[in-house]
Design an enzyme around this catalytic site. Structure first.
Site, PDB file in Angstrom:
ATOM      1  N   CYS A 127      33.592  39.727  13.103  1.00  0.00           N
ATOM      2  CA  CYS A 127      33.613  38.354  13.663  1.00  0.00           C
ATOM      3  C   CYS A 127      33.284  37.322  12.631  1.00  0.00           C
ATOM      4  O   CYS A 127      33.909  36.345  12.138  1.00  0.00           O
ATOM      5  CB  CYS A 127      32.952  38.017  15.044  1.00  0.00           C
ATOM      6  N   CYS A 147      36.611  35.903  13.331  1.00  0.00           N
ATOM      7  CA  CYS A 147      36.544  34.705  14.351  1.00  0.00           C
ATOM      8  C   CYS A 147      36.271  33.440  13.625  1.00  0.00           C
ATOM      9  O   CYS A 147      36.750  32.142  13.555  1.00  0.00           O
ATOM     10  CB  CYS A 147      35.439  34.773  15.195  1.00  0.00           C
ATOM     11  N   LYS A 161      38.172  32.529  10.055  1.00  0.00           N
ATOM     12  CA  LYS A 161      39.478  32.164  10.817  1.00  0.00           C
ATOM     13  C   LYS A 161      39.716  30.823  11.464  1.00  0.00           C
ATOM     14  O   LYS A 161      40.346  29.952  11.120  1.00  0.00           O
ATOM     15  CB  LYS A 161      39.945  33.313  11.712  1.00  0.00           C
ATOM     16  N   TYR A 174      48.051  38.441  17.000  1.00  0.00           N
ATOM     17  CA  TYR A 174      46.935  37.515  16.782  1.00  0.00           C
ATOM     18  C   TYR A 174      46.719  37.097  15.182  1.00  0.00           C
ATOM     19  O   TYR A 174      46.817  36.035  14.928  1.00  0.00           O
ATOM     20  CB  TYR A 174      45.527  37.856  17.436  1.00  0.00           C
ATOM     21  N   GLU A 204      47.765  33.810  13.546  1.00  0.00           N
ATOM     22  CA  GLU A 204      47.108  32.801  13.220  1.00  0.00           C
ATOM     23  C   GLU A 204      46.762  32.468  11.665  1.00  0.00           C
ATOM     24  O   GLU A 204      46.688  31.437  11.296  1.00  0.00           O
ATOM     25  CB  GLU A 204      45.623  33.267  13.962  1.00  0.00           C
ATOM     26  N   HIS A 213      40.446  11.982  33.383  1.00  0.00           N
ATOM     27  CA  HIS A 213      41.758  11.170  32.523  1.00  0.00           C
ATOM     28  C   HIS A 213      41.188  10.493  31.205  1.00  0.00           C
ATOM     29  O   HIS A 213      40.033   9.750  31.223  1.00  0.00           O
ATOM     30  CB  HIS A 213      42.236  10.253  33.502  1.00  0.00           C
ATOM     31  N   GLU A 248      43.752  17.993  32.244  1.00  0.00           N
ATOM     32  CA  GLU A 248      43.911  17.453  33.640  1.00  0.00           C
ATOM     33  C   GLU A 248      45.271  17.839  33.913  1.00  0.00           C
ATOM     34  O   GLU A 248      45.737  17.816  35.143  1.00  0.00           O
ATOM     35  CB  GLU A 248      43.725  15.935  33.645  1.00  0.00           C
TER      36      GLU A 248
END
Ligand code: FAD
Ligand code: NDP
Length: 509
Positions: A74, A79, A82, A215, A219, A484, A489
């Site tokens: 990672c 992660c 990346k 993935y 990515e 908002h 939302e």
């Protein structure tokens, strides 16, 4: 339930024979093999209980010779670099958007790979150091040794210089992760790199072909396209296997409109190095059976990862693996076929190959071993995000899986195509911004899955994952009031069912 019973039975049996009393016979109470996401979390947590803990972490260089420091996949080749490269690519888009917001920027802008790579690599190195310091602070012994089993309680560690040392422990945790897979049957496969190399390249990879469709492939192809490189993706079957396929195709549709070339239903045949130094890839179109070829500066394999069980001499300890996947077979309590040896993270069979579950499983294992906890890790409804140019976040079941489990008539799907406000002025194509919520059709419509494509998908999905964990229903979700103007939302506003056939495009703000 059965696993819980087995767990408490074993613990009781261990206490009867005085397994804890073994402490003192061994060098360590706990020895962890692998200083990545799972191993670091487990070792640090166990040390909080005043246990003598050691973690062995050793990075085998990639076939191209790339190596890195403490922290595992990672931190070093997953992660973190990346997400930073993904962010770097998104900034390029933001610069283009900025013109419409009045910024006077002369286009085209130029991207310098080595500036980005150096900055990211420096950050990664600071994380390596941070992990080292944390281990010291928590009194976890860090050993830069490659560990292999000698017997059920003994590990032999070997340093890069070939020094060998033997360590014994009462409990052992396997957290050695996985590494990128290379194909075995494609001539010239070794000319390609993997994600392990990409993040540590000093020079731009140039025109790149990424082979794979999950993935890592999507990515990496996404951010390479985003920084302006000529990028192609080779997909042999479907994109993002296991994910909701409507969402997966929206992700790839956006990538194509963004500039990634996708060779659908194609598989590589061979790679050759040309005199120019470029790599010529020959591939077969699986539908037409026609062979095609093109040259690239870089070919990157992203065809999955192999657990590193091969080098651990697991047979010496009697730890069983699944011969097909080569992953360590574990019970619900992370215990392997040997009662004091555990496996967590990517090396363990049936676990999501993601950092947060590895960390959580590691911490919970330490609490069960040395605290009074009996709580098992819950691997259900783990939220995830694919950091493609338009991000895709989800939690729970895909539409296909919901229908398979409950039947089409028992599933109600709410959906909406929406426009992120900030992209309207930027005049970006937002056709693929889409939200889908999968519910049970009956009664209060319990939510089975939530899927979101749009900016900051991970940030949007994380909070909703709590609702799904708590068995939230459609009516509860829409009774909460949205914030908002946000993209999140749109989830609260969902009101069109797929079954109705009505247009799901959100037209008001
Ligand atoms: P690892 O982190 O792989 O750690 C294992 C460590 O053990 C390594 O340091 C290894 O060198 C060491 N080791 C191996 N064998 C030995 C041995 N014999 N002796 C001593 N040490 C040994 N997950 C996410 O959640 N989000 C993301 O955005 C994400 N992006 C990713 C991007 C890429 C390109 C990749 C490849 C993965 C990504 N992942 C992501 C997955 C995530 O990185 C892994 O699931 C996670 O790192 C697994 O942790 P682990 O503890 O099981 O193993
Ligand atoms: P996966 O195992 O998820 O997918 C492998 C991909 O490679 C599939 O698309 C597969 O196609 C393809 N493939 C396999 N063999 C070949 C071949 N010989 N030729 C062409 N294509 C082939 O692997 P990844 O490496 O992408 O990811 C590993 C794990 O890492 C993921 O499961 C994920 O958990 C984790 N990860 C998480 C990220 C995140 O959280 N954002 C990011 C990156 C990784 P097919 O479907 O046809 O078999």
């Amino acid at each position: 339930m059965a696993a819980r019973r087995l767990w408490s039975w074993r613990k009781a049996a261990e206490l009867r024979v005085g397994a804890r009393g073994l402490t003192g016979k061994h060098d360590y109470d706990l020895l962890v093999i692998g200083g990545g996401s799972g191993g670091l979390a487990c070792s640090k947590e166990a040390a909080q209980y005043d246990k003598k803990v050691a973690v062995l972490d050793y990075v085998e260089p990639s076939p191209k010779g790339t190596r890195w420091g403490l922290g595992g996949t990672c931190v070093n080749v997953g992660c973190i670099p990346k997400k930073l490269m993904h962010h770097g690519a998104l900034l390029g888009n933001a610069i283009k958007d900025a013109k419409n917001y009045g910024w006077d920027i002369s286009l085209p802008v130029h991207h310098d790979w080595s500036v980005m790579a150096n900055a990211i690599q420096d950050h990664v190195k600071s994380l390596n150091w941070g992990h080292f310091v944390q281990l010291q602070d928590k009194k976890v012994k860090y050993l830069n040794f490659k560990g292999v089993f000698v017997d059920q309680h003994t590990i032999q560690g070997e340093s890069r210089k070939g020094e060998k040392t033997r360590l014994t422990a009462e409990n052992i945790v396997l957290a050695a992760g996985g590494r990128p897979r290379y194909p075995v049957d494609i001539p010239g496969a070794e000319l390609g790199i993997s994600s392990d190399d990409l993040f540590w390249l000093q020079e731009s990879p140039g025109k790149t072909l990424v082979i794979g469709a999950s993935y890592v492939a999507l990515e990496c192809a996404g951010f390479l396209t985003g920084i302006g490189l000529d990028t192609s993706l080779m997909v042999r079957s479907i994109p993002l296997r296991g994910f909701d396929q409507q969402m997966a195709h929206l992700v790839t549709d956006y990538m194509m409109s963004y500039g990634t070339r996708i060779f659908w239903k194609c598989t590589p045949v061979k790679i050759e190095k040309l005199n120019s130094g470029k790599l010529q890839v020959v591939w077969k179109n699986l539908e037409s059976n026609v062979e095609e070829r093109e040259s690239f500066d870089t070919v990157m394999w992203a065809i999955g990862r192999t657990p590193v069980t091969q080098d651990l001499c697991l047979d010496k300890a009697g730890v069983q693996i699944n011969p097909e996947t080569r992953k360590v077979i574990v019970g619900a309590n992370e215990e392997t076929s040997v009662s004091h040896i555990y496996a967590i993270g990517d090396i363990a069979e049936g676990r999501p190959e993601l950092t947060p579950p590895a960390i959580k499983a590691g911490k919970m294992l330490a609490h069960r071993l040395y605290g009074k906890s009996a709580q098992l890790m819950d691997y259900d409804n783990v939220a995830t995000t694919v950091f493609t140019p338009l991000e895709y976040g989800c939690v729970g079941l895909s539409e296909e899986e919901a229908v398979r489990r409950h039947g089409e008539d028992s599933v109600e799907i709410y959906h909406a195509y929406y426009k992120p406000l900030e992209l309207t002025v930027a005049q970006r194509d937002v056709t693929q911004c889409y939200v889908k919520m999968i519910c049970l059709h009956e009664d209060d419509q319990r939510i089975l899955g939530l899927h979101f494509i749009g900016p900051n998908a991970g940030e949007v999905i994380q909070g909703f994952a709590l609702g799904i964990k708590c068995n939230a229903t459609y009516s509860q979700l829409v009774s909460t009031v949205g914030i908002h103007p946000t993209c999140a939302e749109e989830v609260n506003k969902l009101n069109i069912t797929k079954r109705s056939g009505l247009d799901a495009t959100v037209t008001s703000c």
